[in-house]
Design a protein around this motif. Sequence first.
Motif, mmCIF file in Angstrom:
data_model
loop_
_atom_site.group_PDB
_atom_site.id
_atom_site.type_symbol
_atom_site.label_atom_id
_atom_site.label_comp_id
_atom_site.label_asym_id
_atom_site.label_seq_id
_atom_site.Cartn_x
_atom_site.Cartn_y
_atom_site.Cartn_z
ATOM 1 N N MET A 238 73.899 104.016 56.642
ATOM 2 C CA MET A 238 74.764 104.200 57.481
ATOM 3 C C MET A 238 74.947 105.640 57.552
ATOM 4 S SD MET A 238 75.885 101.510 58.269
ATOM 5 C CE MET A 238 77.876 102.301 58.710
ATOM 6 N N ALA A 239 76.208 106.226 59.079
ATOM 7 C CA ALA A 239 76.105 107.377 59.194
ATOM 8 C C ALA A 239 77.405 107.147 58.982
ATOM 9 C CB ALA A 239 74.296 107.864 59.393
ATOM 10 N N SER A 240 77.331 108.936 59.406
ATOM 11 C CA SER A 240 79.501 109.463 60.265
ATOM 12 C C SER A 240 79.107 110.542 60.693
ATOM 13 C CB SER A 240 80.129 109.333 59.553
ATOM 14 O OG SER A 240 80.505 107.080 59.517
ATOM 15 N N ILE B 16 80.562 117.412 61.622
ATOM 16 C CA ILE B 16 79.565 117.268 60.013
ATOM 17 C C ILE B 16 79.008 115.739 59.877
ATOM 18 C CG2 ILE B 16 80.014 117.407 57.322
ATOM 19 C CD1 ILE B 16 82.235 118.698 57.548
ATOM 20 N N TYR B 17 77.830 115.853 59.339
ATOM 21 C CA TYR B 17 77.449 114.733 59.669
ATOM 22 C C TYR B 17 76.574 114.307 58.418
ATOM 23 C CZ TYR B 17 73.544 111.462 60.865
ATOM 24 O OH TYR B 17 72.080 110.237 60.622
ATOM 25 N N VAL B 18 77.420 113.099 57.817
ATOM 26 C CA VAL B 18 76.533 112.252 55.975
ATOM 27 C C VAL B 18 75.396 111.133 57.262
ATOM 28 C CG1 VAL B 18 78.083 111.630 54.624
ATOM 29 C CG2 VAL B 18 78.558 113.530 55.361
ATOM 30 N N TYR B 19 74.631 111.103 56.711
ATOM 31 C CA TYR B 19 73.309 110.029 56.486
ATOM 32 C C TYR B 19 73.499 109.817 54.985
ATOM 33 C CZ TYR B 19 69.478 107.997 57.363
ATOM 34 O OH TYR B 19 68.390 107.100 57.292
ATOM 35 N N ASP B 20 73.120 108.801 55.405
ATOM 36 C CA ASP B 20 72.974 107.757 53.632
ATOM 37 C C ASP B 20 74.188 108.116 52.814
ATOM 38 O OD1 ASP B 20 72.277 106.441 51.493
ATOM 39 O OD2 ASP B 20 70.113 107.701 51.486
ATOM 40 N N TYR B 21 74.739 106.785 52.632
ATOM 41 C CA TYR B 21 76.428 107.435 52.001
ATOM 42 C C TYR B 21 75.602 107.045 50.412
ATOM 43 C CZ TYR B 21 79.077 106.360 56.008
ATOM 44 O OH TYR B 21 79.487 106.795 57.191
ATOM 45 N N LEU B 22 74.793 106.513 50.273
ATOM 46 C CA LEU B 22 74.232 106.305 48.374
ATOM 47 C C LEU B 22 73.529 107.233 48.084
ATOM 48 C CD1 LEU B 22 72.388 103.081 48.428
ATOM 49 C CD2 LEU B 22 74.691 103.378 47.504
ATOM 50 N N ASN B 23 73.349 108.654 49.167
ATOM 51 C CA ASN B 23 72.907 110.022 48.478
ATOM 52 C C ASN B 23 73.112 111.022 49.434
ATOM 53 O OD1 ASN B 23 70.110 108.756 47.092
ATOM 54 N ND2 ASN B 23 69.733 108.640 48.566
ATOM 55 N N MET B 24 74.377 111.365 50.222
ATOM 56 C CA MET B 24 75.335 112.009 50.713
ATOM 57 C C MET B 24 74.660 113.195 51.175
ATOM 58 S SD MET B 24 78.159 110.279 50.885
ATOM 59 C CE MET B 24 79.505 111.846 51.300
ATOM 60 N N GLU C 170 73.605 117.128 44.845
ATOM 61 C CA GLU C 170 74.289 117.161 43.931
ATOM 62 C C GLU C 170 75.433 117.013 44.711
ATOM 63 O OE1 GLU C 170 74.821 116.417 39.547
ATOM 64 O OE2 GLU C 170 72.732 116.151 39.918
ATOM 65 N N LYS C 171 76.451 116.007 44.469
ATOM 66 C CA LYS C 171 78.063 116.673 45.312
ATOM 67 C C LYS C 171 78.852 117.029 44.466
ATOM 68 C CE LYS C 171 76.416 117.240 49.450
ATOM 69 N NZ LYS C 171 75.599 117.965 49.974
ATOM 70 N N GLU C 172 79.518 118.144 44.442
ATOM 71 C CA GLU C 172 80.472 118.484 43.355
ATOM 72 C C GLU C 172 81.870 118.018 43.963
ATOM 73 O OE1 GLU C 172 81.960 122.430 41.162
ATOM 74 O OE2 GLU C 172 80.346 122.228 40.453
ATOM 75 N N PHE C 173 82.439 116.921 43.974
ATOM 76 C CA PHE C 173 84.495 116.631 44.242
ATOM 77 C C PHE C 173 84.636 117.077 43.852
ATOM 78 C CE2 PHE C 173 81.024 113.962 46.653
ATOM 79 C CZ PHE C 173 81.498 113.402 47.317
#
Length: 172
Positions: free
Chosen positions: A45-47, A92-100, A134-137
């Motif tokens: 999945m992507a957005s 902005i393109y986000v691919y693979d919601y598990l790995n972001m 890793e993403k830091e939110f």
Amino acid sequence: MIYKIRVILDTKKDVIRTLLVDSSSTLEDLHKLIAKVFGFNGQEMASFYRSDDEWNQGEEIPLFSMDDDPNALSMSTTTIEQNIEDPEEKLIYVYDYLNMWTFYCELIEVTKTTTSELPKLILTIGEVPDEAPEKEFKADKPKKDEFDLDDDDFDTHFDEFDSLDDIDFDNY
């Protein structure tokens, strides 16, 4: 129109791909192309997200719409030129919601000339890491109001009663 789009993977090391695409292609076509040139299978999945000059995330354009509205946005129903049309506009393109996996897409040039072989990868810089960074939110700390009580405040405000045994229920 031919769009030259720079796609930058959000990693510490530079990982960049520059693409030539037909502006009338769908965002789904761009999604498949980005997945391919970065070595992904394109099955996750992507957005896309509309973005401003500061790369602030705006309205989502998902791969598939989950909305009951037949006019809801999705990658297959919107073209690249409907979302970016002037140089320096961004997505902005986000691919693979598990790995972001997160990518910054910027339109860097628009030409009227036609190239017979589109889409086309014209520049590759850097190697894609084995794992997504890793993403830091971070969220802004909400302002404290009179009802936001930490443990010390709670004890101060409610120290009248040590237990329910101290309450005379006959008075109520």
